[in-house]
Design a protein around this motif. Structure first.
Motif, PDB file in Angstrom:
ATOM      1  N   VAL A   1      -1.470  -8.237  -6.291  1.00  0.00           N
ATOM      2  CA  VAL A   1      -0.088  -8.171  -6.849  1.00  0.00           C
ATOM      3  C   VAL A   1      -0.022  -8.041  -8.238  1.00  0.00           C
ATOM      4  O   VAL A   1      -0.926  -8.695  -8.811  1.00  0.00           O
ATOM      5  CB  VAL A   1       0.721  -9.569  -6.364  1.00  0.00           C
ATOM      6  CG1 VAL A   1       2.204  -9.407  -6.770  1.00  0.00           C
ATOM      7  CG2 VAL A   1       0.784  -9.708  -4.709  1.00  0.00           C
ATOM      8  N   THR A   2       0.795  -7.351  -8.537  1.00  0.00           N
ATOM      9  CA  THR A   2       0.716  -7.093 -10.213  1.00  0.00           C
ATOM     10  C   THR A   2       2.191  -7.243 -10.533  1.00  0.00           C
ATOM     11  O   THR A   2       3.293  -7.610 -10.005  1.00  0.00           O
ATOM     12  CB  THR A   2       0.409  -5.547 -10.426  1.00  0.00           C
ATOM     13  OG1 THR A   2       0.118  -5.564 -12.041  1.00  0.00           O
ATOM     14  CG2 THR A   2       0.933  -4.539  -9.791  1.00  0.00           C
ATOM     15  N   VAL A   3       2.335  -6.696 -11.867  1.00  0.00           N
ATOM     16  CA  VAL A   3       3.667  -6.615 -12.710  1.00  0.00           C
ATOM     17  C   VAL A   3       4.362  -5.354 -12.783  1.00  0.00           C
ATOM     18  O   VAL A   3       4.058  -4.498 -12.388  1.00  0.00           O
ATOM     19  CB  VAL A   3       3.379  -6.932 -14.165  1.00  0.00           C
ATOM     20  CG1 VAL A   3       2.904  -8.521 -14.340  1.00  0.00           C
ATOM     21  CG2 VAL A   3       2.367  -6.053 -14.876  1.00  0.00           C
TER      22      VAL A   3
ATOM     23  N   LEU B   1      -1.901   1.561  -9.940  1.00  0.00           N
ATOM     24  CA  LEU B   1      -1.995   1.252  -8.608  1.00  0.00           C
ATOM     25  C   LEU B   1      -0.881   1.718  -7.734  1.00  0.00           C
ATOM     26  O   LEU B   1      -0.013   2.483  -8.421  1.00  0.00           O
ATOM     27  CB  LEU B   1      -1.798  -0.274  -8.351  1.00  0.00           C
ATOM     28  CG  LEU B   1      -2.937  -1.130  -9.274  1.00  0.00           C
ATOM     29  CD1 LEU B   1      -2.659  -2.561  -9.037  1.00  0.00           C
ATOM     30  CD2 LEU B   1      -4.260  -0.931  -8.903  1.00  0.00           C
ATOM     31  N   ASN B   2      -1.198   1.645  -6.276  1.00  0.00           N
ATOM     32  CA  ASN B   2      -0.189   2.493  -5.352  1.00  0.00           C
ATOM     33  C   ASN B   2       0.666   1.436  -4.619  1.00  0.00           C
ATOM     34  O   ASN B   2      -0.316   0.687  -3.776  1.00  0.00           O
ATOM     35  CB  ASN B   2      -0.897   3.345  -4.223  1.00  0.00           C
ATOM     36  CG  ASN B   2      -1.587   4.324  -5.438  1.00  0.00           C
ATOM     37  OD1 ASN B   2      -1.263   5.306  -5.861  1.00  0.00           O
ATOM     38  ND2 ASN B   2      -3.049   4.363  -5.433  1.00  0.00           N
ATOM     39  N   HIS B   3       2.030   1.370  -4.749  1.00  0.00           N
ATOM     40  CA  HIS B   3       2.852   0.206  -4.053  1.00  0.00           C
ATOM     41  C   HIS B   3       2.691   0.337  -2.753  1.00  0.00           C
ATOM     42  O   HIS B   3       2.762   1.494  -2.198  1.00  0.00           O
ATOM     43  CB  HIS B   3       4.109   0.372  -4.668  1.00  0.00           C
ATOM     44  CG  HIS B   3       4.943  -0.659  -4.022  1.00  0.00           C
ATOM     45  ND1 HIS B   3       4.847  -2.074  -3.939  1.00  0.00           N
ATOM     46  CD2 HIS B   3       6.400  -0.451  -3.339  1.00  0.00           C
ATOM     47  CE1 HIS B   3       5.847  -2.489  -3.583  1.00  0.00           C
ATOM     48  NE2 HIS B   3       6.823  -1.857  -3.009  1.00  0.00           N
TER      49      HIS B   3
ATOM     50  N   LEU C   1       0.860  -4.546  -4.191  1.00  0.00           N
ATOM     51  CA  LEU C   1       2.166  -4.844  -4.356  1.00  0.00           C
ATOM     52  C   LEU C   1       2.917  -4.831  -5.819  1.00  0.00           C
ATOM     53  O   LEU C   1       2.266  -5.545  -6.712  1.00  0.00           O
ATOM     54  CB  LEU C   1       2.758  -6.019  -3.748  1.00  0.00           C
ATOM     55  CG  LEU C   1       2.446  -5.954  -2.000  1.00  0.00           C
ATOM     56  CD1 LEU C   1       2.981  -7.535  -1.546  1.00  0.00           C
ATOM     57  CD2 LEU C   1       3.212  -4.892  -1.492  1.00  0.00           C
ATOM     58  N   ILE C   2       3.840  -4.037  -6.129  1.00  0.00           N
ATOM     59  CA  ILE C   2       4.314  -3.778  -7.535  1.00  0.00           C
ATOM     60  C   ILE C   2       5.660  -4.257  -7.185  1.00  0.00           C
ATOM     61  O   ILE C   2       6.671  -3.467  -6.899  1.00  0.00           O
ATOM     62  CB  ILE C   2       3.943  -2.557  -8.214  1.00  0.00           C
ATOM     63  CG1 ILE C   2       2.656  -1.996  -8.088  1.00  0.00           C
ATOM     64  CG2 ILE C   2       4.562  -2.396  -9.296  1.00  0.00           C
ATOM     65  CD1 ILE C   2       2.540  -0.789  -8.467  1.00  0.00           C
ATOM     66  N   PRO C   3       6.237  -5.289  -7.920  1.00  0.00           N
ATOM     67  CA  PRO C   3       7.679  -5.732  -7.820  1.00  0.00           C
ATOM     68  C   PRO C   3       8.458  -4.724  -8.742  1.00  0.00           C
ATOM     69  O   PRO C   3       8.221  -4.257  -9.733  1.00  0.00           O
ATOM     70  CB  PRO C   3       7.735  -7.105  -8.440  1.00  0.00           C
ATOM     71  CG  PRO C   3       6.544  -7.214  -9.252  1.00  0.00           C
ATOM     72  CD  PRO C   3       5.554  -6.217  -8.443  1.00  0.00           C
TER      73      PRO C   3
ATOM     74  N   ALA D   1      -6.850  -2.540   3.726  1.00  0.00           N
ATOM     75  CA  ALA D   1      -7.475  -1.419   4.135  1.00  0.00           C
ATOM     76  C   ALA D   1      -7.380  -0.302   2.883  1.00  0.00           C
ATOM     77  O   ALA D   1      -8.298   0.453   2.902  1.00  0.00           O
ATOM     78  CB  ALA D   1      -6.761  -0.742   5.413  1.00  0.00           C
ATOM     79  N   GLY D   2      -6.447  -0.401   2.242  1.00  0.00           N
ATOM     80  CA  GLY D   2      -6.016   0.578   1.124  1.00  0.00           C
ATOM     81  C   GLY D   2      -6.981   0.174   0.221  1.00  0.00           C
ATOM     82  O   GLY D   2      -7.593   1.006  -0.486  1.00  0.00           O
ATOM     83  N   GLY D   3      -7.288  -1.124  -0.143  1.00  0.00           N
ATOM     84  CA  GLY D   3      -7.951  -1.610  -0.990  1.00  0.00           C
ATOM     85  C   GLY D   3      -9.487  -1.184  -0.738  1.00  0.00           C
ATOM     86  O   GLY D   3     -10.243  -0.911  -1.794  1.00  0.00           O
ATOM     87  N   ALA D   4     -10.088  -1.360   0.691  1.00  0.00           N
ATOM     88  CA  ALA D   4     -11.359  -0.890   0.902  1.00  0.00           C
ATOM     89  C   ALA D   4     -11.589   0.588   0.597  1.00  0.00           C
ATOM     90  O   ALA D   4     -12.709   0.704   0.132  1.00  0.00           O
ATOM     91  CB  ALA D   4     -11.495  -1.399   2.363  1.00  0.00           C
ATOM     92  N   LEU D   5     -10.567   1.338   0.874  1.00  0.00           N
ATOM     93  CA  LEU D   5     -10.950   2.722   0.568  1.00  0.00           C
ATOM     94  C   LEU D   5     -10.989   2.864  -0.875  1.00  0.00           C
ATOM     95  O   LEU D   5     -11.798   3.566  -1.253  1.00  0.00           O
ATOM     96  CB  LEU D   5      -9.488   3.620   1.224  1.00  0.00           C
ATOM     97  CG  LEU D   5      -9.630   4.955   0.955  1.00  0.00           C
ATOM     98  CD1 LEU D   5     -10.825   5.828   1.676  1.00  0.00           C
ATOM     99  CD2 LEU D   5      -8.398   5.622   1.323  1.00  0.00           C
TER     100      LEU D   5
END
Length: 371
Positions: free
Chosen positions: A301-303, A309-311, A316-318, A343-347
């Protein structure tokens, strides 16, 4: 190939970059690294003056990174002797701040130079991160103002590697009237020896240095939302630097804030693997701590406004600061989302594995040496 690499505070147990150098050495190349004994960004106060691991040799003639950056001539004789013995085919200068050292070495070892930077586009646009270091560089003859810095770096380089994925669409533009610019993902070493827990602790984790550059002031508003408006029970914050924000949080939440000034890389991976999610305050994120979270299956999770990154895919990007808690709550309420982020992070992690990054970097080296 004989490779001479310059890096700020390389340590075999901490830095992702060390795994790439070790992989190249294990692949039959002779790799010599010149670095510093201290690495404040990683909480390392002193590494040994010399280490060897197969065909990888690490020399630390400088005590601090600042000596490397501002006063490379302090160890000129020793450095030039190391460089002469290495007999490099190429110099790999990691970080633009090491260019004075690289140019000093090139005077006696005139071989091609490949520069690696975190953000090529920002340098080309004249948006150089950090105010104090930038001003101090003027005093040692480095033109760190506007776009002159990028041009100065380009004149000394045969190629530039950028680790920023947002530079990828701009590679042709960035290569115009200068050396070719290549995008290579930030290395995220595999961690097969770190067991992933059957059950994660109900906590958020952040690992990295605390500074304005890292935007860690954002922890001051983010952690209260997370602890007060979500089921998250605690926060684990690890890293050196400007930790006033940590002290403020500890004063308010007591034992719910666990702080460590530093840890080894295996320990860091274990902390990430055992946390429910990771939070990064960085607005441009693509590797390091984020990559570790991807590798360990820990959602990120980021700011608001993050552009690396890809929401809903690998993070997750608020949409706004006051939406952070609602965003985090989705992790607890939507199991399929949690799995999709894993899964997205693993890729992403696979594309930035040690063998993949080493191969891409070496391809640039080969191209330069064939010119």
């Amino acid at each position: 190939m004989n490779i001479l690499a310059l890096y700020p505070g390389l340590n075999l147990n901490i830095n992702e970059f060390a795994y790439v150098m070790q992989h190249l050495a294990d692949s039959g190349h002779r790799v010599t690294v010149i670095t510093a004994q201290q690495n404040p960004m990683k909480g390392i106060q002193a590494s040994p003056p010399y280490e060897a691991s197969g065909q990888l040799q690490i020399y630390r003639p400088y005590q601090t990174y600042n000596q490397m950056v501002y006063f490379p001539r302090l160890r000129q004789q020793q450095v030039q002797a190391i460089a002469a013995t290495a007999a490099p085919d190429l110099i790999f200068c990691s970080q633009e701040y090491n260019m004075l050292l690289a140019k000093m070495i090139q005077r006696t070892v005139p071989v091609p130079l490949v520069l690696a930077v975190e953000f090529a586009g920002r340098l080309a646009d004249g948006k150089i991160p950090g105010r104090i270091r930038t001003k101090l560089m003027w005093l040692v003859g480095v033109p760190t103002y506007g776009r002159y810095y990028w041009r100065w770096l380009g004149r000394a380089s045969k190629a530039v590697i950028t680790f920023d994925p947002t530079d990828f669409p701009r590679l042709s533009e960035l290569s115009h009237n200068g050396p070719p610019v290549h995008y290579v993902p930030w290395c995220n070493p595999q961690a097969n020896d770190i067991p992933k827990p059957a059950e994660r602790k109900n906590r958020v984790v952040y690992i990295g240095s605390f500074s304005r550059y890292k935007n860690t002031e954002a922890l001051g508003w983010a952690i209260p939302q997370i602890l007060e408006q979500t089921p998250t029970e605690s926060a684990l914050l690890i890293g050196p630097g400007e930790t006033k924000v940590v002290e403020t949080l500890q004063g308010k939440y007591g034992a719910r804030i666990d702080y460590l000034p530093g840890c080894s890389r295996p320990e860091a991976l274990a902390h990430v693997a055992s946390s429910f999610f990771a939070f990064t305050p960085m607005k441009v994120g693509f590797g390091g701590f984020i990559g570790d979270a991807w590798r360990m299956g820990t959602p990120v999770v980021t700011v608001p406004g993050n552009i690396g990154l890809n929401h809903n895919q690998d993070a997750l990007i608020p949409a706004a600061e006051d939406q952070l808690a609602a965003t985090v709550n989705r992790l607890f309420e939507e199991p399929t989302l949690y799995q999709r982020l894993q899964a997205g992070g693993a890729l992403q992690a696979e594309q930035s594995s040690v063998p993949s990054v080493a191969a891409q970097i070496f391809a640039v080296f080969s191209q330069v040496c064939q010119q």
